[in-house]
Motif scaffolding. Sequence first.
Motif, PDB file in Angstrom:
ATOM      1  N   VAL A  47      -5.120  -4.303  -2.425  1.00 44.47           N
ATOM      2  CA  VAL A  47      -5.863  -3.038  -2.494  1.00 44.47           C
ATOM      3  C   VAL A  47      -4.888  -1.863  -2.442  1.00 44.47           C
ATOM      4  O   VAL A  47      -5.057  -0.877  -3.170  1.00 44.47           O
ATOM      5  N   LEU A  48      -3.863  -1.965  -1.604  1.00 43.04           N
ATOM      6  CA  LEU A  48      -2.866  -0.891  -1.548  1.00 43.04           C
ATOM      7  C   LEU A  48      -2.177  -0.710  -2.898  1.00 43.04           C
ATOM      8  O   LEU A  48      -2.003   0.423  -3.364  1.00 43.04           O
TER       9      LEU A  48
ATOM     10  N   LEU B  66      -5.540   1.000   5.827  1.00 42.65           N
ATOM     11  CA  LEU B  66      -5.209  -0.397   5.559  1.00 42.65           C
ATOM     12  C   LEU B  66      -3.967  -0.873   6.311  1.00 42.65           C
ATOM     13  O   LEU B  66      -3.900  -2.042   6.702  1.00 42.65           O
TER      14      LEU B  66
ATOM     15  N   ILE C 184      -6.757   5.711   2.281  1.00 41.76           N
ATOM     16  CA  ILE C 184      -6.690   4.261   2.085  1.00 41.76           C
ATOM     17  C   ILE C 184      -5.425   3.696   2.731  1.00 41.76           C
ATOM     18  O   ILE C 184      -5.472   2.662   3.402  1.00 41.76           O
TER      19      ILE C 184
ATOM     20  N   VAL D 146      -5.280  -1.699   9.716  1.00 40.20           N
ATOM     21  CA  VAL D 146      -6.006  -2.978   9.673  1.00 40.20           C
ATOM     22  C   VAL D 146      -5.009  -4.136   9.611  1.00 40.20           C
ATOM     23  O   VAL D 146      -5.169  -5.141  10.310  1.00 40.20           O
ATOM     24  N   ALA D 147      -3.975  -4.001   8.798  1.00 40.56           N
ATOM     25  CA  ALA D 147      -2.956  -5.050   8.686  1.00 40.56           C
ATOM     26  C   ALA D 147      -2.272  -5.295  10.030  1.00 40.56           C
ATOM     27  O   ALA D 147      -2.065  -6.449  10.424  1.00 40.56           O
TER      28      ALA D 147
ATOM     29  N   ILE E 225      -5.309  -6.948   1.554  1.00 37.60           N
ATOM     30  CA  ILE E 225      -4.837  -5.650   2.043  1.00 37.60           C
ATOM     31  C   ILE E 225      -3.721  -5.128   1.135  1.00 37.60           C
ATOM     32  O   ILE E 225      -3.773  -3.987   0.660  1.00 37.60           O
ATOM     33  N   SER E 226      -2.728  -5.957   0.869  1.00 36.33           N
ATOM     34  CA  SER E 226      -1.627  -5.533  -0.001  1.00 36.33           C
ATOM     35  C   SER E 226      -2.110  -5.294  -1.422  1.00 36.33           C
ATOM     36  O   SER E 226      -1.669  -4.351  -2.089  1.00 36.33           O
TER      37      SER E 226
END
Length: 172
Positions: A37-38, A16, A12, A19-20, A34-35
């Motif tokens: 989900v991280l 991510l 993950i 992607v960011a 994004i942040s």
Amino acid sequence: MTQFLQAALLLIFPALVIVAALRDVTSYTIPNWISLVLIAAFGPAALACGLAPSAIGLQLGIGLAALVAGMVMFALGWIGGGDAKLFAAAGLWLGFPAVVTFLMVTAVTGGALAVGLLGLRSLWLRPYVQTGPAWFGRLATPGENVPYGFAIAAGALAAFPQSALMIGAGLG
């Protein structure tokens, strides 16, 4: 099954941050999801990798320190809000001692990115860039921001093998 779960959860983070970086370079935005989900995935990943409560506490402290540092950099106009949130989420995942590599690689990559963009935005190269994709032309626009999410992602990816999560999973 445990190794599969560890691997799935550990993937993950690099997925991510990549992607960011791509979103920041092409649109100058890093979506909040994004942040988020991280941050949400950190707990399950830490548990799956067998991190001790003290190690998780240290990771949380580093994430909080990165959030404060990101907020200061945002307030000073050095980075955008999405960059600050990604910086904090990466700090949470990386912990100590990987955060040292993260900070160094992010700083060097950010400096190289800024110098590269200055060159790209020069009168010499800008006419050649304007015929490319719109996002690339925007990168070459003088006075435009620097997509620092790219540098944060580079630092995060370089430091991730040294993180407590990777070491806990036996992969670091």
